[in-house]
Each structure stands twice: as structure tokens, then as C-alpha cells.
Write a protein that holds these residues in place. Structure first.
Motif, PDB file in Angstrom:
ATOM      1  N   PRO A  12       0.821  -1.211   0.000  1.00 45.95           N
ATOM      2  CA  PRO A  12       0.000   0.000   0.000  1.00 45.95           C
ATOM      3  C   PRO A  12       0.856   1.264   0.000  1.00 45.95           C
ATOM      4  CG  PRO A  12       0.193  -0.835   2.222  1.00 45.95           C
ATOM      5  CD  PRO A  12       0.943  -1.807   1.340  1.00 45.95           C
ATOM      6  N   THR A  13       0.225   2.385  -0.302  1.00 49.46           N
ATOM      7  CA  THR A  13       0.835   3.696  -0.126  1.00 49.46           C
ATOM      8  C   THR A  13       0.341   4.244   1.209  1.00 49.46           C
ATOM      9  OG1 THR A  13       0.928   4.107  -2.504  1.00 49.46           O
ATOM     10  CG2 THR A  13       1.046   6.021  -1.057  1.00 49.46           C
ATOM     11  N   LEU A  14       1.258   4.675   2.068  1.00 54.34           N
ATOM     12  CA  LEU A  14       0.916   5.080   3.429  1.00 54.34           C
ATOM     13  C   LEU A  14       1.163   6.570   3.623  1.00 54.34           C
ATOM     14  CD1 LEU A  14       2.721   2.123   5.268  1.00 54.34           C
ATOM     15  CD2 LEU A  14       0.314   2.242   4.587  1.00 54.34           C
ATOM     16  N   ASN A  15       0.401   7.152   4.537  1.00 56.40           N
ATOM     17  CA  ASN A  15       0.566   8.552   4.915  1.00 56.40           C
ATOM     18  C   ASN A  15       0.887   8.638   6.402  1.00 56.40           C
ATOM     19  OD1 ASN A  15      -0.125   9.642   2.310  1.00 56.40           O
ATOM     20  ND2 ASN A  15      -2.266   9.156   2.750  1.00 56.40           N
ATOM     21  N   LEU A  16       1.965   9.353   6.743  1.00 54.34           N
ATOM     22  CA  LEU A  16       2.381   9.478   8.136  1.00 54.34           C
ATOM     23  C   LEU A  16       2.559  10.936   8.525  1.00 54.34           C
ATOM     24  CD1 LEU A  16       4.082   6.742   6.919  1.00 54.34           C
ATOM     25  CD2 LEU A  16       4.637   6.615   9.348  1.00 54.34           C
ATOM     26  N   GLN A  17       2.235  11.221   9.777  1.00 54.14           N
ATOM     27  CA  GLN A  17       2.519  12.505  10.394  1.00 54.14           C
ATOM     28  C   GLN A  17       3.215  12.228  11.721  1.00 54.14           C
ATOM     29  OE1 GLN A  17      -1.716  14.057  10.054  1.00 54.14           O
ATOM     30  NE2 GLN A  17      -0.602  15.955   9.639  1.00 54.14           N
ATOM     31  N   VAL A  18       4.402  12.768  11.889  1.00 56.47           N
ATOM     32  CA  VAL A  18       5.193  12.507  13.097  1.00 56.47           C
ATOM     33  C   VAL A  18       4.962  13.631  14.097  1.00 56.47           C
ATOM     34  CG1 VAL A  18       7.488  12.003  14.003  1.00 56.47           C
ATOM     35  CG2 VAL A  18       6.929  11.401  11.636  1.00 56.47           C
ATOM     36  N   SER A  72       5.106   9.233  18.877  1.00 54.97           N
ATOM     37  CA  SER A  72       3.688   9.376  18.567  1.00 54.97           C
ATOM     38  C   SER A  72       3.545   9.842  17.127  1.00 54.97           C
ATOM     39  CB  SER A  72       3.033  10.390  19.522  1.00 54.97           C
ATOM     40  OG  SER A  72       1.683  10.615  19.167  1.00 54.97           O
ATOM     41  N   PHE A  73       2.699   9.164  16.352  1.00 53.32           N
ATOM     42  CA  PHE A  73       2.519   9.529  14.948  1.00 53.32           C
ATOM     43  C   PHE A  73       1.134   9.103  14.470  1.00 53.32           C
ATOM     44  CE2 PHE A  73       4.230   5.288  15.154  1.00 53.32           C
ATOM     45  CZ  PHE A  73       3.592   4.574  14.156  1.00 53.32           C
ATOM     46  N   LEU A  74       0.738   9.655  13.355  1.00 57.00           N
ATOM     47  CA  LEU A  74      -0.514   9.278  12.710  1.00 57.00           C
ATOM     48  C   LEU A  74      -0.195   8.432  11.495  1.00 57.00           C
ATOM     49  CD1 LEU A  74      -2.498  12.660  12.760  1.00 57.00           C
ATOM     50  CD2 LEU A  74      -2.737  10.739  14.333  1.00 57.00           C
ATOM     51  N   LYS A  92      12.697  10.137  11.883  1.00 60.78           N
ATOM     52  CA  LYS A  92      13.923  10.920  12.062  1.00 60.78           C
ATOM     53  C   LYS A  92      13.665  12.362  12.481  1.00 60.78           C
ATOM     54  CE  LYS A  92      17.201  10.055   9.074  1.00 60.78           C
ATOM     55  NZ  LYS A  92      17.938   9.961   7.801  1.00 60.78           N
ATOM     56  N   GLY A  93      12.457  12.860  12.257  1.00 59.02           N
ATOM     57  CA  GLY A  93      12.151  14.239  12.604  1.00 59.02           C
ATOM     58  C   GLY A  93      10.655  14.473  12.641  1.00 59.02           C
ATOM     59  N   LEU A  94      10.244  15.612  13.193  1.00 55.54           N
ATOM     60  CA  LEU A  94       8.832  15.955  13.298  1.00 55.54           C
ATOM     61  C   LEU A  94       8.336  16.550  11.991  1.00 55.54           C
ATOM     62  CD1 LEU A  94       8.751  17.582  16.863  1.00 55.54           C
ATOM     63  CD2 LEU A  94       8.606  15.161  16.228  1.00 55.54           C
ATOM     64  N   THR A  95       7.067  16.398  11.733  1.00 54.73           N
ATOM     65  CA  THR A  95       6.450  17.008  10.558  1.00 54.73           C
ATOM     66  C   THR A  95       5.610  18.205  11.000  1.00 54.73           C
ATOM     67  OG1 THR A  95       4.564  15.501  10.738  1.00 54.73           O
ATOM     68  CG2 THR A  95       6.358  14.835   9.294  1.00 54.73           C
ATOM     69  N   ALA A  96       5.394  19.121  10.089  1.00 56.32           N
ATOM     70  CA  ALA A  96       4.525  20.262  10.385  1.00 56.32           C
ATOM     71  C   ALA A  96       3.097  19.770  10.586  1.00 56.32           C
ATOM     72  CB  ALA A  96       4.601  21.281   9.247  1.00 56.32           C
ATOM     73  N   SER A  97       2.298  20.570  11.262  1.00 59.13           N
ATOM     74  CA  SER A  97       0.929  20.161  11.592  1.00 59.13           C
ATOM     75  C   SER A  97       0.092  19.877  10.351  1.00 59.13           C
ATOM     76  CB  SER A  97       0.252  21.237  12.441  1.00 59.13           C
ATOM     77  OG  SER A  97       0.242  22.483  11.753  1.00 59.13           O
ATOM     78  N   ASP A  98       0.422  20.539   9.245  1.00 61.48           N
ATOM     79  CA  ASP A  98      -0.346  20.346   8.020  1.00 61.48           C
ATOM     80  C   ASP A  98       0.401  19.509   6.982  1.00 61.48           C
ATOM     81  OD1 ASP A  98       1.632  22.175   7.573  1.00 61.48           O
ATOM     82  OD2 ASP A  98       0.421  23.544   6.362  1.00 61.48           O
ATOM     83  N   GLU A  99       1.492  18.863   7.393  1.00 64.09           N
ATOM     84  CA  GLU A  99       2.306  18.069   6.463  1.00 64.09           C
ATOM     85  C   GLU A  99       2.028  16.591   6.626  1.00 64.09           C
ATOM     86  OE1 GLU A  99       6.990  17.060   5.344  1.00 64.09           O
ATOM     87  OE2 GLU A  99       6.495  18.220   7.142  1.00 64.09           O
ATOM     88  N   THR A 100       1.943  15.893   5.529  1.00 65.63           N
ATOM     89  CA  THR A 100       1.796  14.437   5.523  1.00 65.63           C
ATOM     90  C   THR A 100       2.906  13.834   4.676  1.00 65.63           C
ATOM     91  OG1 THR A 100      -0.616  14.530   5.766  1.00 65.63           O
ATOM     92  CG2 THR A 100       0.313  12.497   4.907  1.00 65.63           C
ATOM     93  N   VAL A 101       3.612  12.856   5.238  1.00 68.21           N
ATOM     94  CA  VAL A 101       4.688  12.174   4.512  1.00 68.21           C
ATOM     95  C   VAL A 101       4.101  10.942   3.832  1.00 68.21           C
ATOM     96  CG1 VAL A 101       6.928  11.045   4.678  1.00 68.21           C
ATOM     97  CG2 VAL A 101       6.401  12.979   6.168  1.00 68.21           C
ATOM     98  N   THR A 102       4.309  10.842   2.535  1.00 67.10           N
ATOM     99  CA  THR A 102       3.804   9.704   1.762  1.00 67.10           C
ATOM    100  C   THR A 102       4.907   8.664   1.601  1.00 67.10           C
ATOM    101  OG1 THR A 102       2.303  11.152   0.530  1.00 67.10           O
ATOM    102  CG2 THR A 102       2.748   8.981  -0.399  1.00 67.10           C
ATOM    103  N   VAL A 103       4.556   7.421   1.864  1.00 70.78           N
ATOM    104  CA  VAL A 103       5.500   6.302   1.775  1.00 70.78           C
ATOM    105  C   VAL A 103       4.917   5.254   0.838  1.00 70.78           C
ATOM    106  CG1 VAL A 103       6.465   4.354   3.041  1.00 70.78           C
ATOM    107  CG2 VAL A 103       6.545   6.642   4.035  1.00 70.78           C
ATOM    108  N   GLY A 104       5.730   4.767  -0.096  1.00 68.56           N
ATOM    109  CA  GLY A 104       5.260   3.749  -1.034  1.00 68.56           C
ATOM    110  C   GLY A 104       6.407   3.145  -1.804  1.00 68.56           C
ATOM    111  N   LEU A 105       6.110   2.432  -2.876  1.00 68.21           N
ATOM    112  CA  LEU A 105       7.132   1.786  -3.701  1.00 68.21           C
ATOM    113  C   LEU A 105       7.448   2.630  -4.924  1.00 68.21           C
ATOM    114  CD1 LEU A 105       6.149  -2.001  -3.705  1.00 68.21           C
ATOM    115  CD2 LEU A 105       7.814  -0.821  -2.270  1.00 68.21           C
TER     116      LEU A 105
END
Length: 457
Positions: free
Chosen positions: A136-142, A269-271, A295-308
């Protein structure tokens, strides 16, 4: 029967002291092995099935069947060289294996993962080839990172210790165990010198608590931190420092301020796809497909996308990793060429493998350098891979087949070096075996495994 309690007590204390010293020596040996020889990364390819171990054993038997009898290698520098050559070969082997190199049809086709913000979330794909289609493609917020416990000691001036000269003791409680430390303070010894000695004493025991010195302007403090991050449920600390219970002097803990916890351990803690998650470590796996490191915190409105990544990008990454690991091996071996003649032969043999595929590799942007390392023209490489993907490898000998053959040849060579690094050590032959009437000595080529502990025995 009369029992002399004083003698029994004396013998007990002597036995206890002996046990503590043996444990200290064992920890020192273990730490020396980890820091001096063991590689940084341990992978799943460092575990083996019974059949694989049997194959290694049979290979050793085959090598030793006609092997001459050599004098033992006793020089510490030579022993370290043999172990390092073996470990660097193993690292290159693991790199190739991680790209699917153990399955010829999958070599360099291992899918790789991407992160839209690698400074906040680093990711690697650890699934099998069959899993890539369903990854899957995942979305994370740290929101927060897992932290270790920290005890920051008092900042003391670089002056003589105010404590009386003598032997002091303190205890560190961690992991359900109490560890007692004893040290001596001499007349006019400075605070900084004692703090440095305490840092070495704690670090050498490897109990899961690390020590370092924080130095300011003519002042310094001893800082203790837990190797573990996160806080298990029901606990409020990972370690505690207190005065010792022995007959030694007390007061060192309060003097150096080691009992004060200045940072509590905490969980990350992360989403994940909008769902709140916590973990005790900043490194974890998701669905047995992704190895994630926060490795670091994300901004409140930032989402990191993880996938292949796409197939072209995945193959390009794999090739870069292959060439990078090859260059690392050649560079590591090159550090020994002036001191050990066998290293020149090893570098030549590795270079001969590259030379065999040189013409085909140059067509896709991979060139050999004068020092036997290799360089990559990224644009030319991507163009060649994309073109071949589109044409579905129409040529008789495709660039992929060339790279696959190169990787397979390196895999065989690293296996050989890992099994018998002593092949590249200059040794004195005592006698040759009688042809046709020889015997197998399965441990001759594995002599380097005992070299690690020679200086401690």
C-alpha cells in the motif's frame, strides 16, 4: 562439626569478587568485538537455515582437503586484517542478497521504497517480490520522537575534587538488575579527570546506560542516558542511580549529581493514515513490508507519503547500491595493500570480475576507474534501463543480464572470501599433505574466528 563463619564469609566475598571480575572481562571482550570488528548493519541474511550452514561446512571441508599446514598467525595487526576482510565481504554479500541476488531471475529487481520527506521518515521495502503488487501507499505525520532517559550531572569546575581521597561506590539499577561500580579518588585529582574515568567505567560494562562528558568553559558534567528509548507501561524510569551498599565511601552520586533525571524516556507518537499510533522505538516495521525510521517531526499540516518506487527507479537504486558497496569493499581492501601483499591479489581478483563485464557496463554508463573502483553516469544509466524496460530486453545480451551476471560473480567471490579470508594472509607453510593420503581439518581456515579473543586469553 565446627564451621568458621568468618572463613566462609571471606571465601564468599572472594568468590563474588571473582565472579564480578569475570563478568567485567566478558563484557570488555564483547564490547571490543562489537566496536572493532562487527559491521554496522545486521540484516536478515545474517541468519541461516540448517541446509545453508551445512553447505558452508562442506565448503570448508573441501578447501581443507588439500590445504597445507601453516604456522598460526599471532600478529594482532594481521588478525584484525583477516577479520575485517571477512566482514567487508559479508557486507557486500548482504547488499547483493538484499536486491534479490540469491534468486538469479530476481537479481537487482528488488523493489525499493520512497518517502516524500526522508528527513522526517526514512523507509525501506522488506517484503518479498510477491508482496510488491499489494504494497500500500501510506501517509504518516510525526508528532513526537521516542526519547531515551537522560540524567545530566552537576557542572563542576575543573578543580580538585572536594570529596575525600578513597574508594567510592554507587549503583545503577536497570532492566531489573543492580550494578555496583567502585572507583578511587586520589589526592588533588580534578573533577574532570574523575568524570572521564567514570564515563569509561560505565561504558565498558555495556549495561544499557551510556555515559559522556559535556564540557563548557572550565566546567564539565557527566551525562548518563539509556540505550533504550520509550517507556514501558507501568514504569516511570529506565534506570536509577543511587549510593552503593558496600563498605566503600558514599557521597559520589550527590556530588556529581548523577541521581537527577533531566529528561524522562518517552514513546514516539505519529498518525498512520490518520490513525493515532505510539511506539517505544523510532524504528519499526509496518505490515512486514516497510521498515520505517522516524527521524524528525512534521509540520501540523504536512503528511509524509510512503510507497514503492517505479521499476526503473527501483532498478536504478539497486544498481547504485551494488556499485557503492563494491567501491566500499575495494576501498576497505585498499587500506591494507601496503602492509599485506595478499590484499593486492584480492583487489586484482575483484577488478578482474569488473573487467570481464567492462564493455557491456560502459554502454549503460558504468565505468572502471584506475583504482579499481567504478563510477556511474546516472543519466545514461536511467536512459538505458528505461529503454530496455520499454523494449522488454529485445537484445540477445541485455544490460540487465550483464548487471545480473556481474552481481552473481561478486556474490560467489564474497562467499569465497567470507569462508576463507586466510587465503589473503601471508603465512608460513610448515608441511604439505601427502597426496592421496591426506585428512580433512575443518577448522584450519576458520582460525580467524578465535583471533578476536586471543589478546584476552
Amino acid at each position: 562439626m565446627h564451621v568458621d563463619t568468618a572463613t566462609v564469609k571471606k571465601d564468599f566475598h572472594a568468590a563474588y569478587a571473582y565472579f564480578k571480575e569475570e563478568r567485567r572481562v566478558s563484557n570488555t571482550v564483547y564490547n571490543h568485538y562489537l566496536t572493532a570488528y562487527a559491521p554496522k548493519n545486521i540484516t536478515r541474511f545474517d541468519t541461516h537455515k540448517k541446509s545453508e550452514l551445512e553447505s558452508v561446512y562442506k565448503s570448508i571441508l573441501k578447501i581443507n582437503k588439500e590445504s597445507p599446514w601453516y604456522l598460526d598467525v599471532t600478529q594482532k595487526e594481521t588478525q584484525e586484517y583477516a577479520v575485517n576482510i571477512k566482514e567487508n565481504a559479508r557486507l557486500l554479500y548482504n547488499t547483493i542478497a538484499s536486491m534479490g541476488g540469491l534468486e538469479p531471475e530476481r537479481t537487482l529487481k528488488k523493489n525499493t521504497a520512497y518517502s516524500s520527506n526522508p528527513d522526517a521518515v526514512d523507509v525501506a521495502f522488506i517484503g518479498d517480490a510477491a508482496d510488491s503488487a499489494s504494497a500500500p501507499t501510506l501517509n504518516l505525520q510525526v508528532k513526537s520522537l521516542a526519547a531515551s532517559q537522560e540524567n545530566r550531572g552537576s557542572y563542576l569546575p575543573n578543580e580538585p575534587v572536594s570529596l575525600s581521597a578513597g574508594t567510592y561506590a554507587f549503583e545503577i539499577s536497570t532492566g531489573g538488575m543492580n550494578y555496583e561500580f567502585q572507583f578511587s579518588i586520589s589526592e588533588n585529582e580534578s573533577n574532570k579527570d574523575v568524570q572521564k574515568r567514570l564515563a569509561r567505567l560505565i561504558n565498558h560494562t555495556n549495561i544499557g546506560v551510556r555515559a559522556r562528558l559535556d564540557e563548557g568553559e572550565a566546567r564539565s558534567a557527566l551525562i548518563l542516558s539509556s540505550a533504550q528509548t520509550g517507556l514501558p507501561e507501568g514504569r516511570d524510569e529506565l534506570f536509577r542511580v543511587s549510593e552503593g551498599n558496600s563498605d566503600a565511601l558514599s557521597g559520589a552520586v550527590s556530588y556529581f549529581g548523577l541521581q537527577y533525571t533531566t529528561r524522562q524516556a518517552s514513546n514516539a507518537s505519529f498518525l498512520l493514515n490518520g490513525e493515532e499510533r505510539t511506539t517505544a522505538s523510532n524504528s519499526f516495521t509496518i505490515g512486514k513490508m516497510f521498515d520505517v525510521e522516524l527521524k524528525g517531526l512534521t509540520a501540523s499540516d504536512e503528511t509524509v507519503t510512503v510507497g514503492l518506487k517505479t521499476d526503473v527507479d527501483s532498478i536504478t537504486d539497486n544498481i547504485n547500491s551494488l556499485i557503492g558497496s563494491y567501491n566500499t569493499f575495494i576501498s576497505a581492501a585498499g587500506n591494507y595493500t601496503e602492509r599485506f601483499g595478499g590484499t593486492n591479489r584480492l583487489v586484482r581478483e575483484m577488478g578482474a570480475i569488473a573487467l570481464r563485464y567492462q564493455d557491456s557496463l560502459q554502454k549503460i554508463g558504468i565505468s572502471a576507474q584506475s583504482d579499481k573502483t567504478m563510477s556511474i553516469d546516472e543519466d545514461r544509466l536511467k536512459e538505458a534501463i528505461a529503454s530496455e524496460e520499454a523494449e522488454d530486453a529485445g537484445e540477445d545480451v541485455s544490460s540487465y543480464q550483464t548487471l545480473s551476471g556481474f552481481a552473481e560473480s561478486l556474490l560467489k567471490k564474497t562467499t569465497q572470501v567470507s569462508i576463507n579470508p586466510m587465503e589473503y594472509v601471508d603465512r608460513t607453510i610448515v608441511a604439505y599433505k601427502n597426496p592421496g593420503h591426506n585428512f580433512i581439518n575443518p577448522y584450519m581456515t576458520s582460525a580467524y574466528s578465535g583471533m578476536i579473543f586471543n589478546s584476552y586469553c
